[in-house]
Design a protein around this motif. Sequence first.
Motif, PDB file in Angstrom:
ATOM      1  N   ARG A 114     -69.952  24.644 -10.574  1.00  0.00           N
ATOM      2  CA  ARG A 114     -69.586  24.015 -11.842  1.00  0.00           C
ATOM      3  C   ARG A 114     -70.448  24.611 -12.960  1.00  0.00           C
ATOM      4  O   ARG A 114     -71.406  23.994 -13.396  1.00  0.00           O
TER       5      ARG A 114
ATOM      6  N   VAL B 292     -72.486   9.297 -20.747  1.00  0.00           N
ATOM      7  CA  VAL B 292     -71.052   9.233 -20.447  1.00  0.00           C
ATOM      8  C   VAL B 292     -70.778   8.789 -19.010  1.00  0.00           C
ATOM      9  O   VAL B 292     -69.621   8.699 -18.601  1.00  0.00           O
ATOM     10  N   GLY B 293     -71.843   8.549 -18.237  1.00  0.00           N
ATOM     11  CA  GLY B 293     -71.674   8.088 -16.878  1.00  0.00           C
ATOM     12  C   GLY B 293     -71.226   9.151 -15.899  1.00  0.00           C
ATOM     13  O   GLY B 293     -70.564   8.854 -14.911  1.00  0.00           O
ATOM     14  N   ALA B 294     -71.580  10.378 -16.190  1.00  0.00           N
ATOM     15  CA  ALA B 294     -71.184  11.486 -15.295  1.00  0.00           C
ATOM     16  C   ALA B 294     -72.242  11.742 -14.239  1.00  0.00           C
ATOM     17  O   ALA B 294     -73.389  11.521 -14.412  1.00  0.00           O
TER      18      ALA B 294
ATOM     19  N   LYS C 114     -71.950  25.773 -16.502  1.00  0.00           N
ATOM     20  CA  LYS C 114     -71.996  25.134 -17.821  1.00  0.00           C
ATOM     21  C   LYS C 114     -71.170  25.954 -18.797  1.00  0.00           C
ATOM     22  O   LYS C 114     -71.002  27.158 -18.632  1.00  0.00           O
TER      23      LYS C 114
ATOM     24  N   ASN D 183     -78.769  17.789 -22.047  1.00  0.00           N
ATOM     25  CA  ASN D 183     -77.605  17.712 -21.163  1.00  0.00           C
ATOM     26  C   ASN D 183     -77.720  16.512 -20.225  1.00  0.00           C
ATOM     27  O   ASN D 183     -76.744  15.792 -20.012  1.00  0.00           O
ATOM     28  N   GLU D 184     -78.911  16.277 -19.672  1.00  0.00           N
ATOM     29  CA  GLU D 184     -79.116  15.125 -18.783  1.00  0.00           C
ATOM     30  C   GLU D 184     -78.921  13.808 -19.527  1.00  0.00           C
ATOM     31  O   GLU D 184     -78.325  12.877 -18.988  1.00  0.00           O
TER      32      GLU D 184
ATOM     33  N   SER E 208     -81.606  21.540 -21.562  1.00  0.00           N
ATOM     34  CA  SER E 208     -81.279  20.946 -20.262  1.00  0.00           C
ATOM     35  C   SER E 208     -81.550  19.449 -20.267  1.00  0.00           C
ATOM     36  O   SER E 208     -80.781  18.672 -19.691  1.00  0.00           O
ATOM     37  N   ARG E 209     -82.629  19.039 -20.910  1.00  0.00           N
ATOM     38  CA  ARG E 209     -82.918  17.611 -20.998  1.00  0.00           C
ATOM     39  C   ARG E 209     -81.867  16.900 -21.842  1.00  0.00           C
ATOM     40  O   ARG E 209     -81.449  15.785 -21.525  1.00  0.00           O
TER      41      ARG E 209
ATOM     42  N   LEU F 212     -77.006  13.308 -22.140  1.00  0.00           N
ATOM     43  CA  LEU F 212     -75.573  13.147 -22.379  1.00  0.00           C
ATOM     44  C   LEU F 212     -74.823  12.771 -21.100  1.00  0.00           C
ATOM     45  O   LEU F 212     -73.891  11.951 -21.135  1.00  0.00           O
ATOM     46  N   LYS F 213     -75.210  13.341 -19.968  1.00  0.00           N
ATOM     47  CA  LYS F 213     -74.564  12.996 -18.697  1.00  0.00           C
ATOM     48  C   LYS F 213     -74.740  11.506 -18.392  1.00  0.00           C
ATOM     49  O   LYS F 213     -73.795  10.834 -17.976  1.00  0.00           O
ATOM     50  N   LYS F 214     -75.943  10.984 -18.610  1.00  0.00           N
ATOM     51  CA  LYS F 214     -76.190   9.562 -18.379  1.00  0.00           C
ATOM     52  C   LYS F 214     -75.381   8.722 -19.359  1.00  0.00           C
ATOM     53  O   LYS F 214     -74.830   7.676 -18.986  1.00  0.00           O
TER      54      LYS F 214
END
Length: 93
Positions: A55, A91-93, A57, A84-85, A81-82, A87-89
């Motif tokens: 996957r 949106v619940g990804a 980026k 990105n982490e 990278s931080r 944003l992932k949290k």
Amino acid sequence: MTGNEGNSGGSWADPDDAPEWTDDMFERAEFSIGDRVIRPANGTLTKPGRPKSERPKRQVTLRLDQDVLDKLRESGPGWQSRANEILKKAVGA
């Protein structure tokens, strides 16, 4: 006629400082005679760079408030990278 007295820019390394080759290195190395390749290299020496990600980026353009950007950047190298982490949290990804 004047000779070239400039520095070539290359640094000479004593061949005695080079690490000894292991049997594994010999097994993976390319073997050739002149321009003819007898056995191509195999293993980790054949492909430069990182392995392909399942996957990868994707690059995007994103506009952020200056104070958000400043806060992310003050954490130092790796802030993307931080972010990105974070944003992932979010949106619940």
